[in-house]
Design a protein around this motif. Structure first.
Motif, mmCIF file in Angstrom:
data_model
loop_
_atom_site.group_PDB
_atom_site.id
_atom_site.type_symbol
_atom_site.label_atom_id
_atom_site.label_comp_id
_atom_site.label_asym_id
_atom_site.label_seq_id
_atom_site.Cartn_x
_atom_site.Cartn_y
_atom_site.Cartn_z
ATOM 1 N N ALA A 157 0.836 -1.213 0.000
ATOM 2 C CA ALA A 157 0.000 0.000 0.000
ATOM 3 C C ALA A 157 0.867 1.258 0.000
ATOM 4 O O ALA A 157 0.541 2.255 -0.655
ATOM 5 C CB ALA A 157 -0.941 -0.013 1.204
ATOM 6 N N ARG A 158 1.992 1.233 0.715
ATOM 7 C CA ARG A 158 2.894 2.398 0.753
ATOM 8 C C ARG A 158 3.474 2.671 -0.636
ATOM 9 O O ARG A 158 3.583 3.820 -1.066
ATOM 10 C CB ARG A 158 4.016 2.158 1.767
ATOM 11 N N ILE A 159 3.835 1.613 -1.351
ATOM 12 C CA ILE A 159 4.377 1.782 -2.702
ATOM 13 C C ILE A 159 3.321 2.366 -3.628
ATOM 14 O O ILE A 159 3.604 3.261 -4.431
ATOM 15 C CB ILE A 159 4.904 0.436 -3.249
ATOM 16 N N VAL A 160 2.095 1.871 -3.529
ATOM 17 C CA VAL A 160 1.013 2.385 -4.375
ATOM 18 C C VAL A 160 0.766 3.863 -4.062
ATOM 19 O O VAL A 160 0.576 4.677 -4.972
ATOM 20 C CB VAL A 160 -0.273 1.545 -4.200
ATOM 21 N N ALA A 161 0.796 4.229 -2.778
ATOM 22 C CA ALA A 161 0.615 5.639 -2.407
ATOM 23 C C ALA A 161 1.714 6.495 -3.024
ATOM 24 O O ALA A 161 1.449 7.578 -3.568
ATOM 25 C CB ALA A 161 0.610 5.792 -0.886
ATOM 26 N N ALA A 162 2.963 6.007 -2.973
ATOM 27 C CA ALA A 162 4.078 6.742 -3.576
ATOM 28 C C ALA A 162 3.897 6.838 -5.083
ATOM 29 O O ALA A 162 4.189 7.880 -5.692
ATOM 30 C CB ALA A 162 5.403 6.059 -3.236
ATOM 31 N N GLY A 163 3.412 5.782 -5.694
ATOM 32 C CA GLY A 163 3.166 5.798 -7.131
ATOM 33 C C GLY A 163 2.082 6.782 -7.516
ATOM 34 O O GLY A 163 2.205 7.508 -8.503
ATOM 35 N N GLU A 169 -1.816 11.708 -10.980
ATOM 36 C CA GLU A 169 -3.136 11.500 -11.585
ATOM 37 C C GLU A 169 -4.231 11.301 -10.543
ATOM 38 O O GLU A 169 -5.414 11.341 -10.851
ATOM 39 C CB GLU A 169 -3.095 10.286 -12.525
ATOM 40 N N SER A 170 -3.828 11.054 -9.313
ATOM 41 C CA SER A 170 -4.793 10.813 -8.244
ATOM 42 C C SER A 170 -4.932 12.065 -7.388
ATOM 43 O O SER A 170 -3.980 12.833 -7.238
ATOM 44 C CB SER A 170 -4.320 9.658 -7.345
ATOM 45 N N GLY A 171 -6.102 12.219 -6.829
ATOM 46 C CA GLY A 171 -6.321 13.341 -5.932
ATOM 47 C C GLY A 171 -5.624 13.124 -4.600
ATOM 48 O O GLY A 171 -5.234 12.002 -4.263
ATOM 49 N N HIS A 172 -5.491 14.189 -3.846
ATOM 50 C CA HIS A 172 -4.841 14.126 -2.534
ATOM 51 C C HIS A 172 -5.521 13.103 -1.628
ATOM 52 O O HIS A 172 -4.859 12.369 -0.891
ATOM 53 C CB HIS A 172 -4.858 15.523 -1.899
ATOM 54 N N ASP A 173 -6.859 13.041 -1.679
ATOM 55 C CA ASP A 173 -7.602 12.115 -0.813
ATOM 56 C C ASP A 173 -7.262 10.659 -1.114
ATOM 57 O O ASP A 173 -7.125 9.846 -0.201
ATOM 58 C CB ASP A 173 -9.110 12.330 -0.951
ATOM 59 N N ILE A 175 -4.483 9.459 -2.399
ATOM 60 C CA ILE A 175 -3.117 9.200 -1.929
ATOM 61 C C ILE A 175 -3.113 9.054 -0.411
ATOM 62 O O ILE A 175 -2.520 8.125 0.146
ATOM 63 C CB ILE A 175 -2.163 10.331 -2.374
ATOM 64 N N THR A 176 -3.811 9.962 0.260
ATOM 65 C CA THR A 176 -3.865 9.949 1.720
ATOM 66 C C THR A 176 -4.526 8.681 2.240
ATOM 67 O O THR A 176 -4.060 8.087 3.221
ATOM 68 C CB THR A 176 -4.628 11.194 2.231
ATOM 69 N N ARG A 177 -5.611 8.239 1.588
ATOM 70 C CA ARG A 177 -6.294 7.016 2.025
ATOM 71 C C ARG A 177 -5.382 5.801 1.900
ATOM 72 O O ARG A 177 -5.343 4.944 2.794
ATOM 73 C CB ARG A 177 -7.578 6.805 1.221
ATOM 74 N N MET A 178 -4.628 5.715 0.792
ATOM 75 C CA MET A 178 -3.746 4.571 0.613
ATOM 76 C C MET A 178 -2.599 4.610 1.620
ATOM 77 O O MET A 178 -2.198 3.584 2.164
ATOM 78 C CB MET A 178 -3.207 4.541 -0.815
ATOM 79 N N LEU A 179 -2.085 5.787 1.896
ATOM 80 C CA LEU A 179 -1.021 5.922 2.892
ATOM 81 C C LEU A 179 -1.546 5.564 4.288
ATOM 82 O O LEU A 179 -0.869 4.875 5.066
ATOM 83 C CB LEU A 179 -0.469 7.349 2.874
ATOM 84 N N ALA A 180 -2.764 5.987 4.610
ATOM 85 C CA ALA A 180 -3.375 5.648 5.902
ATOM 86 C C ALA A 180 -3.568 4.136 6.022
ATOM 87 O O ALA A 180 -3.322 3.554 7.083
ATOM 88 C CB ALA A 180 -4.711 6.368 6.067
ATOM 89 N N LEU A 181 -3.992 3.504 4.930
ATOM 90 C CA LEU A 181 -4.153 2.046 4.929
ATOM 91 C C LEU A 181 -2.819 1.374 5.235
ATOM 92 O O LEU A 181 -2.738 0.452 6.043
ATOM 93 C CB LEU A 181 -4.701 1.572 3.582
ATOM 94 N N SER A 182 -1.761 1.853 4.594
ATOM 95 C CA SER A 182 -0.431 1.308 4.841
ATOM 96 C C SER A 182 -0.048 1.448 6.312
ATOM 97 O O SER A 182 0.433 0.499 6.944
ATOM 98 C CB SER A 182 0.599 2.025 3.957
ATOM 99 N N GLU A 183 -0.266 2.621 6.867
ATOM 100 C CA GLU A 183 0.100 2.867 8.266
ATOM 101 C C GLU A 183 -0.726 2.008 9.221
ATOM 102 O O GLU A 183 -0.214 1.499 10.224
ATOM 103 C CB GLU A 183 -0.060 4.351 8.588
ATOM 104 N N GLN A 184 -2.010 1.826 8.913
ATOM 105 C CA GLN A 184 -2.868 1.002 9.760
ATOM 106 C C GLN A 184 -2.423 -0.463 9.740
ATOM 107 O O GLN A 184 -2.358 -1.118 10.786
ATOM 108 C CB GLN A 184 -4.322 1.112 9.298
ATOM 109 N N LEU A 185 -2.104 -0.975 8.551
ATOM 110 C CA LEU A 185 -1.658 -2.368 8.446
ATOM 111 C C LEU A 185 -0.317 -2.571 9.140
ATOM 112 O O LEU A 185 -0.099 -3.583 9.806
ATOM 113 C CB LEU A 185 -1.580 -2.782 6.974
#
Length: 198
Positions: A157-163, A169-173, A175-185
Motif C-alpha cells: 500500500a505504501r508503494i502504491v501511495a508513492a506511485g 493522476e490521483s487526488g490528494h484524498d 493518496i492519503t487514504r492509501m497511505l493511511a491504509l499502509s500505516e494502519q496495516l
C-alpha cells in the motif's frame, strides 16, 4: 497424562456469515465479526490443509464483499477484524483494477526501495504479478506469520501511495487514504508481534 485432542479449525464456507449479517444487533454483529476473525487467523494457522488457505483467499468472493463489510468494516484498524477487512479490501481492489494498480505500483517502487523488498512483487510488476502477490499475502493468514502478512500488505500500500503521488493522476484524498491504509496495516503488524492485536 492424557493426550490433547486436536480439532480441525472451523473455516468459512458458503453462508458462513449468513446468521450474523442482515439487520442484526450491531453489538452482536461486532462480537460475531470479532469471533469470525479470531477463528480465521488463529484457527487457520493450526491447520496444515492447503485448501484452508485457498478458502481464506477467496472468502470475499464466496461470501461477498458486502457481507464482509457489514461484519468487519466498522472494526478498528488495530483489531483482527479490522485488519482482515483492510486485507480483503486491498485484495478486492487489486483484482478489480489490476492494470491501474500495476501502473501505480511500478511508479512507486523506485521511490520506496525497502517497501518494494518487503512487498515481494515479481519484477516487472504487471497486473498478473500483482494479483498473484496479493493472493499470496492472504494465504499468509493461514500458513505463515500474520505479522508478516500485515507488513507485506502495508509495504504494498505504501508503494502504491508513492506511485499515486509520483504520477500526479490521483487526488490528494486517494493518496492519503492509501497511505493511511499502509500505516494502519503496519501498526496492526506491530500489534500482532506484541500480542495486542485481538
Amino acid at each position: 497424562m492424557t493426550g490433547r485432542t486436536h480439532h480441525r479449525p472451523m473455516t468459512p464456507g458458503a453462508g458462513f456469515f449468513a446468521e450474523i449479517a442482515g439487520g442484526a444487533d450491531p453489538a452482536l454483529l461486532r462480537e460475531a465479526g470479532d469471533l469470525a476473525a479470531t477463528v480465521l487467523v488463529r484457527g487457520a494457522r493450526e491447520s496444515d490443509d492447503p485448501a484452508v488457505a485457498e478458502r481464506i483467499v477467496h472468502l470475499a468472493e464466496s461470501e461477498g464483499l458486502e457481507t464482509l463489510a457489514e461484519v468487519w468494516s466498522g472494526a478498528p484498524a488495530d483489531t483482527l477484524a479490522g485488519s482482515l477487512w483492510r486485507l480483503f479490501l486491498l485484495r478486492s481492489w487489486v483484482h478489480a483494477d489490476p492494470e491501474r494498480v500495476a501502473t501505480e505500483y511500478d511508479a512507486g517502487q523506485r521511490r520506496v526501495d525497502v517497501a518494494r523488498v518487503v512487498a515481494g512483487v515479481e519484477d516487472p510488476p504487471g497486473p498478473d504479478e500483482l494479483r498473484r502477490m496479493v493472493d499470496d499475502v492472504l494465504r499468509g493468514i493461514a500458513r505463515g506469520d500474520f505479522a508478516i502478512t500485515l507488513f507485506r500488505a502495508a509495504a504494498f500500500a505504501r508503494i502504491v501511495a508513492a506511485g499515486r503521488a509520483s504520477l500526479g493522476e490521483s487526488g490528494h484524498d486517494e493518496i492519503t487514504r492509501m497511505l493511511a491504509l499502509s500505516e494502519q496495516l503496519e501498526a496492526a503488524g506491530h500489534g500482532e508481534i506484541t500480542d495486542t492485536l485481538a
